[in-house]
Write a protein that holds these residues in place. Structure first.
Motif, short mmCIF file in Angstrom:
data_model
loop_
_atom_site.label_atom_id
_atom_site.label_comp_id
_atom_site.label_asym_id
_atom_site.label_seq_id
_atom_site.Cartn_x
_atom_site.Cartn_y
_atom_site.Cartn_z
N GLU A 185 20.22 16.01 0.89
CA GLU A 185 20.83 16.00 1.96
C GLU A 185 20.02 16.02 3.19
N LYS A 186 18.71 16.62 3.55
CA LYS A 186 18.29 15.96 4.79
C LYS A 186 18.14 14.68 4.75
N ALA A 224 15.94 24.86 -9.43
CA ALA A 224 15.38 22.62 -9.47
C ALA A 224 16.59 22.24 -8.41
N SER A 225 17.15 21.92 -9.34
CA SER A 225 18.62 20.94 -9.01
C SER A 225 19.41 21.34 -7.32
N ILE A 226 19.28 22.98 -7.19
CA ILE A 226 19.76 23.13 -5.37
C ILE A 226 18.41 22.22 -5.12
N ALA A 227 16.99 22.58 -5.43
CA ALA A 227 15.94 22.10 -3.96
C ALA A 227 16.33 20.27 -4.36
N SER A 228 16.26 19.95 -5.48
CA SER A 228 16.62 18.41 -4.97
C SER A 228 17.19 18.07 -4.56
N SER A 229 18.64 18.77 -4.32
CA SER A 229 19.72 18.41 -3.23
C SER A 229 20.13 18.81 -2.41
N ILE A 230 19.16 19.70 -2.21
CA ILE A 230 18.43 20.25 -0.36
C ILE A 230 17.71 18.84 -0.41
N GLU A 231 16.72 18.56 -0.32
CA GLU A 231 16.67 16.94 -0.44
C GLU A 231 17.27 16.08 0.55
N ALA A 274 26.79 12.22 -0.01
CA ALA A 274 26.18 13.69 0.65
C ALA A 274 27.77 14.35 -0.05
N SER A 275 28.78 14.02 -0.11
CA SER A 275 29.80 14.86 -1.09
C SER A 275 29.87 14.91 -2.49
N SER A 276 29.32 14.23 -3.37
CA SER A 276 29.11 14.48 -4.58
C SER A 276 27.87 15.88 -4.57
N ASN A 277 27.09 15.55 -3.81
CA ASN A 277 25.53 16.36 -3.67
C ASN A 277 25.61 17.46 -2.79
N TYR A 278 26.74 17.89 -2.22
CA TYR A 278 27.24 18.99 -1.61
C TYR A 278 28.13 19.84 -3.29
N ASN A 279 28.57 18.99 -4.15
CA ASN A 279 29.87 19.12 -4.94
C ASN A 279 28.45 20.03 -5.41
N SER A 280 27.64 19.36 -5.99
CA SER A 280 26.37 19.88 -6.70
C SER A 280 25.31 21.09 -6.93
N VAL A 281 24.60 21.40 -5.41
CA VAL A 281 24.62 22.14 -4.92
C VAL A 281 25.82 23.84 -5.03
N ALA A 282 26.90 23.98 -4.85
CA ALA A 282 27.53 23.87 -5.30
C ALA A 282 27.82 24.35 -6.73
N ILE A 283 28.01 23.99 -7.51
CA ILE A 283 28.40 23.96 -9.13
C ILE A 283 26.71 25.61 -9.61
N ALA A 284 25.44 24.62 -9.48
CA ALA A 284 23.98 24.73 -9.19
C ALA A 284 24.34 26.90 -8.54
N SER A 285 24.82 26.81 -7.80
CA SER A 285 25.05 28.02 -6.95
C SER A 285 26.57 29.12 -8.00
N LYS A 286 27.00 28.77 -8.68
CA LYS A 286 28.40 29.63 -8.85
C LYS A 286 27.75 29.46 -10.30
N GLY A 337 18.84 9.15 -1.62
CA GLY A 337 18.91 10.44 -1.15
C GLY A 337 20.33 10.28 -2.58
N ARG A 338 21.00 9.32 -2.92
CA ARG A 338 21.65 8.43 -4.38
C ARG A 338 21.32 9.00 -5.56
N ALA A 339 19.30 8.39 -5.36
CA ALA A 339 18.43 9.01 -6.75
C ALA A 339 18.52 11.09 -6.74
N LEU A 340 18.01 11.46 -5.47
CA LEU A 340 17.74 12.40 -5.86
C LEU A 340 18.79 13.37 -6.40
N ALA A 341 20.07 12.88 -5.75
CA ALA A 341 21.76 13.59 -6.12
C ALA A 341 21.75 13.12 -7.41
N ASN A 342 21.48 12.33 -7.81
CA ASN A 342 21.47 12.46 -9.90
C ASN A 342 20.48 13.83 -10.35
N LEU A 343 18.89 13.15 -10.05
CA LEU A 343 18.06 14.20 -10.28
C LEU A 343 18.62 15.29 -10.61
#
Length: 557
Positions: A111-112, A102-109, A126-138, A84-90
């Protein structure tokens, strides 16, 4: 076609042998499993550490490669947290490069893998990963999703400083929607942070928001204080943010004072190697510096083109890395390419066997026959014609491009896999249709045969459904395969016309033609049925002295 037909006839007698073969292969893989896992365990954590060092040094492209390797290796030893850490950094790197989907797809993977884990390390990732999804969504203007994921990040964060930083991000999201009241409320919450750099960021944002709320408010003291803090801590990205905000204020209040801040912003953006900040600074300079308008305008346009190209290259590069690592999960490093090729071949063989086995068990005899006929047609189109097309390209290339051939085979593999899932068609794109047809026809060109395409413009395919295009595409490929195998033609011409609400395609070659009465032979078995399926018509003209002429017409659906 004959080979595929034989496969379907004899599949029942061969299935057991194939299963035995796969079982033997499985035992061979199991015998190597222990040694392979030891190797992965040792190297996966090293790859993760190396990726972090590369990212911290600013070499994000190389960092991405090692995070991708670490993700595959960590997954193979079932370390969900570090995978999960590697995926969050990707996801973070993809975000920074503008590849938001692609960023959101990596974050969702990620998250699972991290969900339902309550240890502090997993929650922090996980907290940092949610932040990444939020930034991409924004960045994709999905503001509702962005705020939802910022709140998720806050809900599982054990770090108060991080939570307050997320409040700032929520405020910034509301500000972008011009919801000044909500933005101000979250910035005021975030101002309680004890982190100096975060404090300067919030102070800058809050001062800007207060000015937008009340044009008589003077934000300069707060903006200068934030700038001073950022310079003290050498926060170069933050410094540029301060310069941009101060310049924007003076553009409204006193343009003569805005120019020095815009010039300084441009200078630091170059030092930071930040193309987005350079674009913003140039945009301000174009408005504020009429004497250098032409120079700044040309620099702005050149940078936009360069940035677009660079981001597309990054997306393609990252896509290739993701593809490569997915296919190398069970790879022996010394035999990477060999295993990749064998995986494609074995995957297609096993997939076809499984598809037919499942259908045979779940359908009555009459339904099985119909299904097998349909499957035979699909497999012929996707696998036989697809591989034949790749073989034609390889045959016609002076320099063999292995990577391009892998891409082509991967496409055939993915298409064959889609058959079993009955995946829905994608949205039609007339430009994409045009390119696919042109590329298909061009792929059959070689030193003995010239291929020509006339009139294949995007307008030809406007309004054509994906299903109709698929049928036409297979007909064109069927004609080309038949030409390659039988006609001995040195010149092939496809002419496309749009006549009101119908499309007309005329095929002409100078080959040996078809003697006698026209029958559907020589690989053209499915052509008539395909055209009939889209309410079209096909006319074979085999009465000319040399060659073959075929006219196809069908309505726009």
């Amino acid at each position: 076609m004959e080979i595929i037909a034989l496969f379907f006839v004899s599949w029942k007698t061969k299935t057991l042998k194939k299963i035995k073969l796969l079982t033997l292969l499985g035992f061979a893989l199991i015998s190597c499993k222990d040694e392979t896992q030891k190797f992965f365990k040792k190297n996966s954590y090293e790859n993760l550490d190396k990726a972090k060092k590369l990212r911290d040094s600013g070499d994000t492209d190389s960092a991405y490669i090692y995070y991708a390797k670490a993700k595959e290796d960590l997954s193979s030893i079932d370390d969900k947290t570090e995978t999960g850490r590697a995926l969050a950094n990707l996801a973070i790197i993809e975000n920074d490069k503008g590849d938001y989907h692609a960023s959101i797809a990596s974050s969702i993977e990620a998250e699972k893998l991290l969900q339902n884990k309550n240890d502090s390390i997993s929650k922090s990732i996980a907290s940092s990963n949610y932040n990444s999804v939020a930034i991409a969504s924004k960045n994709l203007k999905n503001f509702k999703d962005a705020i939802e994921y910022y709140n998720r990040a806050i809900s599982i964060s054990d770090n108060k400083v991080d939570s307050l930083a997320f409040y700032n991000n929520i405020g910034d999201t509301y500000l972008e929607q011009h919801d000044i009241k909500s933005a101000k409320m979250f910035f005021q919450k975030a101002l309680q942070t004890t982190d100096s750099i975060d404090y300067a960021r919030v102070l800058n944002n809050l001062a800007k928001t207060k000015f937008l709320e009340n044009s008589s408010y003077n934000p300069i003291p707060d903006l200068l204080q934030a700038w001073k803090i950022r310079k003290k801590f050498k926060d170069n990205i933050g410094i540029n943010s301060s310069l941009a905000t101060i310049a924007d204020y003076y553009i409204i209040k006193d343009k003569t004072k805005a120019l020095p801040y815009a010039e300084e912003m441009y200078k630091i953006a170059i030092q930071n190697k930040s193309p987005d900040d350079r674009l913003e600074a140039l945009n301000k300079l174009i408005r504020l510096d009429p004497e250098n308008y032409s120079k700044n305008f040309h620099a702005y346009n050149f940078l936009i083109d360069s940035l677009h190209t660079a981001r597309n290259n990054s997306k393609n590069q990252f896509a290739l890395i993701r593809f490569g690592n997915e296919k190398l999960k069970t790879d022996n490093i010394r035999n990477e390419n060999r295993i990749l090729w064998l995986s494609f071949a074995l995957g297609i063989l096993v997939l076809i066997t499984i598809i037919i086995s499942v259908w045979y068990k779940k359908r009555k005899e009459i339904e099985v026959k119909n299904t097998q006929l349909k499957m035979s047609k699909k497999v012929h189109d996707v696998v036989a014609n697809g591989i034949y097309q790749v073989m034609t390209k390889i045959e016609n290339q002076e320099d063999f491009d292995k990577e391009h051939a892998l891409d082509e085979l991967e496409f055939v593999y993915e298409k064959s896999r889609d058959i079993s899932y009955e995946k829905p068609d994608h949205e039609n794109d007339s430009k994409d249709f045009k390119d696919k047809i042109s590329n298909l026809i061009a792929s059959f060109k070689n030193e003995n045969t010239e291929t020509y395409t006339v009139g294949n413009d995007a307008e030809i395919w406007a309004g054509i459904s994906q299903s109709s295009f698929d049928e036409v595409y297979q007909v064109v490929r069927e004609l080309l395969v038949n030409m390659k195998k039988h006609s001995q033609a040195s010149r092939v011409i496809f002419k496309f016309e749009r006549i009101e609400n119908s499309v007309k395609i005329q095929y002409t070659d100078n080959g040996i033609g078809v003697p006698g009465e026209m029958t559907y032979k020589n690989g053209l078995t499915n052509t008539g049925t395909r055209i009939a399926a889209i309410d079209g018509a096909i006319i074979f003209d085999n009465k000319s002295e040399q060659g073959l002429k075929i006219t196809i017409s069908f309505p726009v659906s």
